[in-house]
Design a protein around this motif. Structure first.
Motif, PDB file in Angstrom:
ATOM      1  N   UNK A 195       0.856  -1.219   0.089  1.00  0.00           N
ATOM      2  CA  UNK A 195      -0.010   0.130   0.079  1.00  0.00           C
ATOM      3  C   UNK A 195       0.897   1.195   0.064  1.00  0.00           C
ATOM      4  N   UNK A 196       2.081   1.108   0.687  1.00  0.00           N
ATOM      5  CA  UNK A 196       2.793   2.482   0.944  1.00  0.00           C
ATOM      6  C   UNK A 196       3.694   2.391  -0.431  1.00  0.00           C
ATOM      7  N   UNK A 197       4.359   1.367  -0.787  1.00  0.00           N
ATOM      8  CA  UNK A 197       5.481   1.511  -1.841  1.00  0.00           C
ATOM      9  C   UNK A 197       4.960   1.775  -2.968  1.00  0.00           C
ATOM     10  N   UNK A 198       3.639   1.422  -3.391  1.00  0.00           N
ATOM     11  CA  UNK A 198       3.235   1.378  -4.703  1.00  0.00           C
ATOM     12  C   UNK A 198       2.909   3.031  -5.105  1.00  0.00           C
ATOM     13  N   UNK A 199       2.731   3.696  -4.067  1.00  0.00           N
ATOM     14  CA  UNK A 199       2.730   5.172  -4.429  1.00  0.00           C
ATOM     15  C   UNK A 199       4.052   5.764  -4.758  1.00  0.00           C
ATOM     16  N   UNK A 200       5.090   5.182  -4.699  1.00  0.00           N
ATOM     17  CA  UNK A 200       6.492   5.542  -5.275  1.00  0.00           C
ATOM     18  C   UNK A 200       6.332   5.561  -6.833  1.00  0.00           C
ATOM     19  N   UNK A 201       5.472   4.941  -7.379  1.00  0.00           N
ATOM     20  CA  UNK A 201       5.255   5.325  -8.846  1.00  0.00           C
ATOM     21  C   UNK A 201       4.899   6.380  -9.239  1.00  0.00           C
ATOM     22  N   UNK A 202       4.284   7.257  -8.367  1.00  0.00           N
ATOM     23  CA  UNK A 202       3.927   8.897  -8.646  1.00  0.00           C
ATOM     24  C   UNK A 202       5.196   9.390  -9.001  1.00  0.00           C
ATOM     25  N   UNK A 203       6.324   9.685  -8.291  1.00  0.00           N
ATOM     26  CA  UNK A 203       7.356  10.466  -8.831  1.00  0.00           C
ATOM     27  C   UNK A 203       7.999   9.768 -10.068  1.00  0.00           C
ATOM     28  N   UNK A 204       7.916   8.567 -10.183  1.00  0.00           N
ATOM     29  CA  UNK A 204       8.502   7.802 -11.534  1.00  0.00           C
ATOM     30  C   UNK A 204       7.675   8.317 -12.748  1.00  0.00           C
ATOM     31  N   UNK A 205       6.394   8.197 -12.591  1.00  0.00           N
ATOM     32  CA  UNK A 205       5.300   8.487 -13.695  1.00  0.00           C
ATOM     33  C   UNK A 205       5.838  10.254 -14.042  1.00  0.00           C
ATOM     34  N   UNK A 206       5.732  11.085 -12.921  1.00  0.00           N
ATOM     35  CA  UNK A 206       5.980  12.364 -13.037  1.00  0.00           C
ATOM     36  C   UNK A 206       7.460  12.583 -14.019  1.00  0.00           C
ATOM     37  N   UNK A 207       8.408  12.052 -13.239  1.00  0.00           N
ATOM     38  CA  UNK A 207       9.621  12.087 -14.181  1.00  0.00           C
ATOM     39  C   UNK A 207       9.554  11.777 -15.666  1.00  0.00           C
ATOM     40  N   UNK A 208       9.016  10.621 -15.815  1.00  0.00           N
ATOM     41  CA  UNK A 208       8.849  10.246 -17.211  1.00  0.00           C
ATOM     42  C   UNK A 208       7.890  10.923 -18.133  1.00  0.00           C
ATOM     43  N   UNK A 209       6.983  11.705 -17.508  1.00  0.00           N
ATOM     44  CA  UNK A 209       6.151  12.682 -18.243  1.00  0.00           C
ATOM     45  C   UNK A 209       7.135  13.641 -18.522  1.00  0.00           C
ATOM     46  N   UNK A 210       7.491  14.413 -17.566  1.00  0.00           N
ATOM     47  CA  UNK A 210       8.541  15.570 -17.788  1.00  0.00           C
ATOM     48  C   UNK A 210       9.573  15.181 -18.891  1.00  0.00           C
ATOM     49  N   UNK A 211      10.252  14.136 -18.736  1.00  0.00           N
ATOM     50  CA  UNK A 211      11.301  13.766 -19.745  1.00  0.00           C
ATOM     51  C   UNK A 211      10.702  13.697 -21.031  1.00  0.00           C
ATOM     52  N   UNK A 212       9.585  12.983 -21.289  1.00  0.00           N
ATOM     53  CA  UNK A 212       8.912  13.078 -22.611  1.00  0.00           C
ATOM     54  C   UNK A 212       8.617  14.153 -23.169  1.00  0.00           C
ATOM     55  N   UNK A 213       7.993  15.324 -22.393  1.00  0.00           N
ATOM     56  CA  UNK A 213       7.942  16.458 -22.717  1.00  0.00           C
ATOM     57  C   UNK A 213       8.961  17.308 -23.246  1.00  0.00           C
ATOM     58  N   UNK A 214      10.076  17.260 -22.519  1.00  0.00           N
ATOM     59  CA  UNK A 214      11.246  17.771 -22.885  1.00  0.00           C
ATOM     60  C   UNK A 214      11.964  17.205 -24.408  1.00  0.00           C
ATOM     61  N   UNK A 215      11.901  15.993 -24.372  1.00  0.00           N
ATOM     62  CA  UNK A 215      12.468  15.147 -25.631  1.00  0.00           C
ATOM     63  C   UNK A 215      11.225  15.392 -26.830  1.00  0.00           C
TER      64      UNK A 215
END
Length: 95
Positions: free
Chosen positions: A64-84
Motif C-alpha cells: 500500500x505504501x510502496x506503490x505510491x512511489x510510482x507517482x514520482x516515477x510517472x511524473x519524471x517520465x512525463x517531464x522527460x517525454x515533454x522535454x524530448x
C-alpha cells in the motif's frame, strides 16, 4: 501465492496514479499500474526473503505504501517525454 495480492494492490494504486497524476497524454494507460505492481511485488518479495511472516502487519502494509512511489516515477517520465518531444519538434523545425 499471497504475492499476487501485492501485485493486484500495486496495480490498482498505479491505476489511481495514472488518473491522478498529470501528463496522461505522454504515457500509456498501463505504465503506472505496471510500475505500481512491480514495486509492490518487489517489496513483498524482499520482505518475505528477509523472514517477515504472513502474520506481520508490515508485510501487508508495504504494498500500500510502496506503490505510491510510482507517482514520482510517472511524473519524471512525463517531464522527460515533454522535454524530448519539444527538442524533437525544434530539431524538425515544427515549433
Amino acid at each position: 501465492m499471497q504475492i499476487l495480492l501485492a501485485f493486484i494492490i500495486g496495480a490498482v494504486i498505479g491505476l489511481a496514479i495514472h488518473y491522478l497524476a498529470g501528463g496522461r497524454d505522454t504515457r500509456g494507460a498501463a505504465l503506472a499500474p505496471i510500475i505500481g505492481a512491480l514495486l509492490a511485488g518487489l517489496v513483498w518479495m524482499i520482505l518475505t526473503w528477509a523472514g517477515v511472516g504472513l502474520d506481520s502487519l508490515w508485510l501487508w502494509l508495504s504494498p500500500l505504501v510502496v506503490s505510491w512511489l510510482a507517482w514520482p516515477v510517472v511524473a519524471f517520465l512525463a517531464r522527460t517525454r515533454r522535454v524530448r518531444d519539444l527538442n524533437e519538434r525544434k530539431r524538425l523545425r515544427l515549433a
